[in-house]
Scaffold this motif. Structure first.
Motif, PDB file in Angstrom:
ATOM      1  N   HIS A  85      38.876  33.285  44.925  1.00 22.07           N
ATOM      2  CA  HIS A  85      38.869  34.736  44.758  1.00 22.07           C
ATOM      3  C   HIS A  85      39.467  35.178  43.426  1.00 22.07           C
ATOM      4  O   HIS A  85      39.147  36.262  42.940  1.00 22.07           O
ATOM      5  CB  HIS A  85      39.595  35.387  45.933  1.00 22.07           C
ATOM      6  N   GLU A  86      40.313  34.356  42.842  1.00 17.93           N
ATOM      7  CA  GLU A  86      40.847  34.703  41.527  1.00 17.93           C
ATOM      8  C   GLU A  86      39.812  34.483  40.431  1.00 17.93           C
ATOM      9  O   GLU A  86      39.852  35.136  39.390  1.00 17.93           O
ATOM     10  CB  GLU A  86      42.104  33.885  41.237  1.00 17.93           C
ATOM     11  N   ALA A  87      38.864  33.579  40.657  1.00 24.89           N
ATOM     12  CA  ALA A  87      37.889  33.231  39.622  1.00 24.89           C
ATOM     13  C   ALA A  87      36.647  34.115  39.647  1.00 24.89           C
ATOM     14  O   ALA A  87      35.906  34.163  38.662  1.00 24.89           O
ATOM     15  CB  ALA A  87      37.475  31.769  39.774  1.00 24.89           C
ATOM     16  N   ARG A  88      36.400  34.828  40.759  1.00 28.34           N
ATOM     17  CA  ARG A  88      35.152  35.584  40.896  1.00 28.34           C
ATOM     18  C   ARG A  88      35.427  36.993  41.406  1.00 28.34           C
ATOM     19  O   ARG A  88      36.491  37.273  41.943  1.00 28.34           O
ATOM     20  CB  ARG A  88      34.205  34.880  41.879  1.00 28.34           C
ATOM     21  N   PHE A 120      45.931  49.043  33.583  1.00 22.41           N
ATOM     22  CA  PHE A 120      45.604  48.706  34.967  1.00 22.41           C
ATOM     23  C   PHE A 120      45.350  47.201  35.050  1.00 22.41           C
ATOM     24  O   PHE A 120      44.723  46.617  34.162  1.00 22.41           O
ATOM     25  CB  PHE A 120      44.355  49.471  35.411  1.00 22.41           C
ATOM     26  N   PRO A 121      45.832  46.529  36.107  1.00 24.91           N
ATOM     27  CA  PRO A 121      45.631  45.073  36.217  1.00 24.91           C
ATOM     28  C   PRO A 121      44.160  44.686  36.127  1.00 24.91           C
ATOM     29  O   PRO A 121      43.286  45.371  36.662  1.00 24.91           O
ATOM     30  CB  PRO A 121      46.201  44.745  37.604  1.00 24.91           C
ATOM     31  N   ALA A 122      43.897  43.579  35.455  1.00 28.13           N
ATOM     32  CA  ALA A 122      42.516  43.138  35.259  1.00 28.13           C
ATOM     33  C   ALA A 122      41.862  42.703  36.562  1.00 28.13           C
ATOM     34  O   ALA A 122      40.645  42.796  36.712  1.00 28.13           O
ATOM     35  CB  ALA A 122      42.478  41.986  34.252  1.00 28.13           C
ATOM     36  N   LYS A 123      42.656  42.239  37.526  1.00 30.88           N
ATOM     37  CA  LYS A 123      42.070  41.753  38.773  1.00 30.88           C
ATOM     38  C   LYS A 123      43.036  41.981  39.926  1.00 30.88           C
ATOM     39  O   LYS A 123      44.185  41.546  39.876  1.00 30.88           O
ATOM     40  CB  LYS A 123      41.728  40.266  38.657  1.00 30.88           C
ATOM     41  N   VAL A 124      42.546  42.656  40.962  1.00 32.02           N
ATOM     42  CA  VAL A 124      43.317  42.920  42.172  1.00 32.02           C
ATOM     43  C   VAL A 124      42.458  42.521  43.369  1.00 32.02           C
ATOM     44  O   VAL A 124      41.323  42.986  43.510  1.00 32.02           O
ATOM     45  CB  VAL A 124      43.716  44.405  42.285  1.00 32.02           C
ATOM     46  N   VAL A 125      42.981  41.648  44.224  1.00 35.67           N
ATOM     47  CA  VAL A 125      42.265  41.198  45.416  1.00 35.67           C
ATOM     48  C   VAL A 125      42.858  41.903  46.634  1.00 35.67           C
ATOM     49  O   VAL A 125      44.078  41.928  46.812  1.00 35.67           O
ATOM     50  CB  VAL A 125      42.370  39.670  45.584  1.00 35.67           C
ATOM     51  N   VAL A 172      37.938  39.158  58.748  1.00 27.86           N
ATOM     52  CA  VAL A 172      38.597  39.310  57.458  1.00 27.86           C
ATOM     53  C   VAL A 172      37.606  39.955  56.501  1.00 27.86           C
ATOM     54  O   VAL A 172      36.482  39.473  56.348  1.00 27.86           O
ATOM     55  CB  VAL A 172      39.049  37.945  56.895  1.00 27.86           C
ATOM     56  N   TYR A 173      38.014  41.048  55.893  1.00 26.59           N
ATOM     57  CA  TYR A 173      37.218  41.688  54.848  1.00 26.59           C
ATOM     58  C   TYR A 173      38.012  41.544  53.559  1.00 26.59           C
ATOM     59  O   TYR A 173      39.059  42.164  53.394  1.00 26.59           O
ATOM     60  CB  TYR A 173      36.966  43.154  55.203  1.00 26.59           C
ATOM     61  N   LEU A 174      37.546  40.698  52.656  1.00 24.84           N
ATOM     62  CA  LEU A 174      38.283  40.334  51.454  1.00 24.84           C
ATOM     63  C   LEU A 174      37.430  40.688  50.241  1.00 24.84           C
ATOM     64  O   LEU A 174      36.294  40.234  50.132  1.00 24.84           O
ATOM     65  CB  LEU A 174      38.604  38.834  51.493  1.00 24.84           C
ATOM     66  N   PHE A 175      37.971  41.505  49.344  1.00 22.05           N
ATOM     67  CA  PHE A 175      37.152  41.976  48.230  1.00 22.05           C
ATOM     68  C   PHE A 175      37.981  42.183  46.970  1.00 22.05           C
ATOM     69  O   PHE A 175      39.172  42.479  47.018  1.00 22.05           O
ATOM     70  CB  PHE A 175      36.434  43.279  48.603  1.00 22.05           C
ATOM     71  N   VAL A 219      46.371  39.445  40.324  1.00 21.84           N
ATOM     72  CA  VAL A 219      46.222  38.147  39.666  1.00 21.84           C
ATOM     73  C   VAL A 219      46.906  38.176  38.300  1.00 21.84           C
ATOM     74  O   VAL A 219      46.716  39.110  37.512  1.00 21.84           O
ATOM     75  CB  VAL A 219      44.730  37.791  39.509  1.00 21.84           C
ATOM     76  N   LYS A 220      47.688  37.161  38.028  1.00 25.66           N
ATOM     77  CA  LYS A 220      48.373  37.061  36.740  1.00 25.66           C
ATOM     78  C   LYS A 220      47.375  36.695  35.643  1.00 25.66           C
ATOM     79  O   LYS A 220      46.567  35.785  35.804  1.00 25.66           O
ATOM     80  CB  LYS A 220      49.469  36.000  36.806  1.00 25.66           C
ATOM     81  N   THR A 221      47.430  37.412  34.534  1.00 26.54           N
ATOM     82  CA  THR A 221      46.567  37.129  33.389  1.00 26.54           C
ATOM     83  C   THR A 221      47.399  37.155  32.116  1.00 26.54           C
ATOM     84  O   THR A 221      48.517  37.674  32.090  1.00 26.54           O
ATOM     85  CB  THR A 221      45.433  38.169  33.276  1.00 26.54           C
ATOM     86  N   GLU A 222      46.823  36.624  31.036  1.00 27.38           N
ATOM     87  CA  GLU A 222      47.541  36.577  29.764  1.00 27.38           C
ATOM     88  C   GLU A 222      47.778  37.967  29.189  1.00 27.38           C
ATOM     89  O   GLU A 222      48.758  38.193  28.481  1.00 27.38           O
ATOM     90  CB  GLU A 222      46.751  35.726  28.764  1.00 27.38           C
ATOM     91  N   ARG A 223      46.872  38.900  29.495  1.00 28.93           N
ATOM     92  CA  ARG A 223      46.958  40.228  28.897  1.00 28.93           C
ATOM     93  C   ARG A 223      47.907  41.154  29.650  1.00 28.93           C
ATOM     94  O   ARG A 223      48.107  42.286  29.247  1.00 28.93           O
ATOM     95  CB  ARG A 223      45.573  40.875  28.845  1.00 28.93           C
TER      96      ARG A 223
END
Length: 235
Positions: A85-88, A120-125, A172-175, A219-223
């Motif tokens: 889920h972190e990759a897609r 704003f965070p680049a990715k939130v699951v 489970v609804y995961l998005f 998700v932790k990112t470099e930016r």
């Protein structure tokens, strides 16, 4: 349609991008599904005999396994993989009733939230544990996102319809929050140092939906510095 479809000819479909096997009598999804390099949309909903899913296509983004009552817990747990889920930009729903430990915040109730500053965070699951209370209605669950109390995006998702007499089954609804259409590009919001409150909630068209649990993972990112993320009131 049953397991006979997984004969030698099935591997000739490896270039397809979407596969709908819903309402079939299959009992398993074979390992060769991992060879479907372009498949990003897979639906096995209402396959009441489906027990095993033996692999995940490498580019899968949309997955539906609604009301797959025979599916083993080990098969369901594959779709809770953190790296997946972190990759897609995923949008999955499948039987299950637990929130993985890798989610940064878990809770119950009508919403879950976090605070951020600067970008704003680049990715939130996000994750909802869904259930139905009344089987006679078709249910629609609509995740909604508010920033500082103002709606910025929503996503309408048609859930499922159960038959009378069928025992309730948690899903489970995961998005990825990026599947939610926002009013503007959150990545281009002006740089500001003050904290902003992000609330993820939902709305059902009928009062039949029940959110048993919610989870959120940034998700932790470099930016992005994790010092710019808070899960409790930062003031």
């Amino acid at each position: 349609m049953n397991d006979d479809i997984f004969s030698a000819g099935f591997t000739q479909l490896t270039t397809i991008t979407s596969l709908n096997l819903s309402y079939t009598d299959i009992t398993f999804l074979p390992e060769c599904i991992e060879e479907f390099q372009h498949l990003d949309d897979l639906d096995v909903s209402y396959c009441k005999y489906l027990q095993e899913i033996r692999g995940i296509p490498p580019k899968l983004r949309t997955f539906r396994a609604i009301e797959c009552r025979s599916l083993t817990s080990s098969s369901s747990s594959m779709f809770l993989n953190q790296q997946l889920h972190e990759a897609r930009e995923t949008d999955f729903i499948f039987p299950g009733g637990s929130i993985p430990r890798w989610f940064d915040k878990q809770g119950r109730g009508p919403s879950i939230s976090f605070w951020f500053r600067n970008k704003f965070p680049a990715k939130v699951v996000c994750l909802f544990i869904l259930a139905l209370q009344q089987p006679e209605y078709a249910e629609t669950v609509s995740p909604r996102v508010l920033i500082n109390g103002q709606y910025r995006g929503f996503y309408i998702y048609s859930y499922l319809k159960r038959e009378e007499g069928i025992v309730e089954l948690d899903h489970v609804y995961l998005f990825d929050l990026r599947v939610t259409p926002f009013q503007d590009d959150l990545m281009e919001m002006p740089l500001e140092e003050e904290w902003k409150h992000v609330e993820v909630t939902y709305q059902g068209m009928c009062d039949t939906s029940l959110i048993k649990g919610m989870g959120i993972h940034v998700v932790k990112t470099e930016r992005m510095s994790m010092e710019d993320i808070r899960y409790d009131y930062p003031f």
